[in-house]
Every structure is written in structure tokens, then in C-alpha cells.
Scaffold this active site. Sequence first.
Site, PDB file in Angstrom:
ATOM      1  N   ARG A  53      10.430  -0.716 -44.849  1.00 58.84           N
ATOM      2  CA  ARG A  53      10.673  -2.157 -44.846  1.00 58.84           C
ATOM      3  C   ARG A  53       9.831  -2.871 -43.804  1.00 58.84           C
ATOM      4  NH1 ARG A  53      12.870   2.112 -45.990  1.00 58.84           N
ATOM      5  NH2 ARG A  53      13.953   2.189 -44.010  1.00 58.84           N
ATOM      6  N   THR A  54       9.694  -2.272 -42.625  1.00 63.35           N
ATOM      7  CA  THR A  54       8.888  -2.906 -41.587  1.00 63.35           C
ATOM      8  C   THR A  54       7.421  -2.959 -41.986  1.00 63.35           C
ATOM      9  OG1 THR A  54      10.383  -2.379 -39.771  1.00 63.35           O
ATOM     10  CG2 THR A  54       8.061  -2.643 -39.217  1.00 63.35           C
ATOM     11  N   CYS A  87      21.089  -1.267 -43.333  1.00 61.58           N
ATOM     12  CA  CYS A  87      19.730  -1.343 -42.795  1.00 61.58           C
ATOM     13  C   CYS A  87      19.460  -2.808 -42.501  1.00 61.58           C
ATOM     14  CB  CYS A  87      18.714  -0.789 -43.786  1.00 61.58           C
ATOM     15  SG  CYS A  87      16.987  -1.045 -43.293  1.00 61.58           S
ATOM     16  N   THR A  89      16.701  -4.333 -41.405  1.00 64.28           N
ATOM     17  CA  THR A  89      15.412  -4.831 -41.870  1.00 64.28           C
ATOM     18  C   THR A  89      15.420  -5.099 -43.365  1.00 64.28           C
ATOM     19  OG1 THR A  89      14.421  -3.455 -40.139  1.00 64.28           O
ATOM     20  CG2 THR A  89      12.923  -4.465 -41.724  1.00 64.28           C
ATOM     21  N   ALA A  90      16.138  -4.291 -44.116  1.00 63.72           N
ATOM     22  CA  ALA A  90      16.215  -4.490 -45.567  1.00 63.72           C
ATOM     23  C   ALA A  90      16.852  -5.818 -45.930  1.00 63.72           C
ATOM     24  CB  ALA A  90      16.989  -3.341 -46.215  1.00 63.72           C
ATOM     25  N   LYS A 171      14.934   8.686 -36.365  1.00 63.27           N
ATOM     26  CA  LYS A 171      14.578   8.980 -37.758  1.00 63.27           C
ATOM     27  C   LYS A 171      13.985  10.373 -37.903  1.00 63.27           C
ATOM     28  CE  LYS A 171      13.838   4.232 -39.423  1.00 63.27           C
ATOM     29  NZ  LYS A 171      14.770   4.296 -40.573  1.00 63.27           N
ATOM     30  N   CYS A 202      19.428  -2.405 -35.425  1.00 63.25           N
ATOM     31  CA  CYS A 202      18.796  -1.417 -36.306  1.00 63.25           C
ATOM     32  C   CYS A 202      19.808  -0.291 -36.396  1.00 63.25           C
ATOM     33  CB  CYS A 202      17.469  -0.918 -35.733  1.00 63.25           C
ATOM     34  SG  CYS A 202      16.797   0.526 -36.586  1.00 63.25           S
TER      35      CYS A 202
END
Length: 267
Positions: A53-54, A87, A89-90, A171, A202
Site C-alpha cells: 500500500r505504501t 491496516c 495504510t489500506a 513484518k 500501523c
Amino acid sequence: MVRRVRPALGILGGMGPLATADFYRRLVARTPAASDQGHLPVLMWADPSVPDRTAALLGQGPSPVPALVAGARWLKLAGARCVAIPCNTAHAYADQVAKAAGVEVLDMIQAALLSASGVGPSTSRVGILATRGTRRARLYEKAGARLGIDVLQVPVQLQSAYVDPAIRAVKAGAELTRPEQQIAAAAGALRELGAQVVIAACTEIPLISGVAARIVPVVDSTEALVDAAVSRLWGCGPGFAPSDGSADASSSARTNSQGFHGPNLRR
């Protein structure tokens, strides 16, 4: 008596897998159920192949929207009443996903800010620890403007030196002592800028925010989304049978521990 179940929550996950597992664990822990049978039905689509996404928001990778829409459509067809996306960012794509899939998407950003604003009676300056994509999309700034909350970000150099590598380490399944210290340093910088509370914005960051929470109050965006989901679905459905498995039990609507009384939805 025919047993009717609560409406199901859809989890659109895999971003990343550990954050999705953490969200479900917290959902179970924070649901006020007296037995297995009282918990919320959950449908999960966890696709770790969703494009980053980023990277997409920075113009460095493909859009995740097709994959997100495909997952949301599957969840709706499978019976989800609404969808939680663990999430941050999503959420830059949440409106597109909700419209394309025709399903309600819980608003994680608003839920986290409301939780942060409730930390103290005069809380108005909230620091954000997030991905560069969340920063680029200004998700918290836009929501904060609607809610009258001043949103602060870490300086760009600290984003690169501390926040980004800490997220990558989680991650990657790396040892977490150094990432915890990095997030603590970033939280300390936000406190120096005037933040009264910091949002772990995040879903990897709550897993490494223990040291930071000794420096400044930290609101967990994952937990805020969990509370929004419980608030949205707990007690839904006329004739819902029983929290304890017995035929004569009755349902009752209850508020969650954060005091949410209604849904925080993107429609």
C-alpha cells in the site's frame, strides 16, 4: 427454538499476516461473550499478496485496489455484514473498496482518533506513528480536521531512521528489541513536539510499543478497530440466541470498554 446467529464480521487482512492474527486475537479477547457460542461470527480473507500500500501511494508500485475489492466482495458474498481492514495504510482506499464491493467498511482512522481524544479531558494534540504511505495520504490529518484534533507527525528524518525500519522488522519476523527502542525514540520526539498522546497508526507498531508507552500514552489503532467492530455488531440481530448456549437466554446490547455506542463507518 431456531437459533439465530449474530451478523458476521468480515476481516480483510493479510497486510501483514501477523497484524491480522493480532486483530483477531484482540477481537476474541474484547468481545463480552460468556461462552464460545456468544462470540461474533467471523469471516476472514487474508491475502498477503495484496500489493504494498505504501509503495502504491508513493507511486512506486501497483494499486492494491483490485485485490482489496476482490477480498471485500468475497466477504460480502460469504455473508459479512461489515468489513474491518486491520491496516491503516489500506484505508487510503477504503472508500473505493466500500463503493466497489457494496459493503460497509469500518473506519479505523476515525476510531483511533476518537480513542486518542478520550485519553484525557483536554486532549487535542495527537502524535502519529505510521507508514510513509499513511503520511502521504494524510489519513489522520483529514480525519483530525473533521474532529477538531491537531495531528502531529514525526520529523521526516526520524521516520526514515526509526519508524520505517521498525515496521519492516516486524513484518520480517526479526528480533524486536531494537524496533521497540526505535519506536520509543520516535514517540519521545512526538512528545517533545507537544503530542499529548500517540497513536500506533500501523498495525505492526502495537506489537512493539511497550517501551514507548512508558514515555507517552499510546493508543493502539488495532484495538480501536476491534472496539468499533464489537460496537457495530454486538447485540445485532433480533432473536439472537444465546451467549451461553442455552435455549432460554436472551440477547442484550452492551457497550465496549472504550465506550463506543455506535458504528464508525465508511459507506
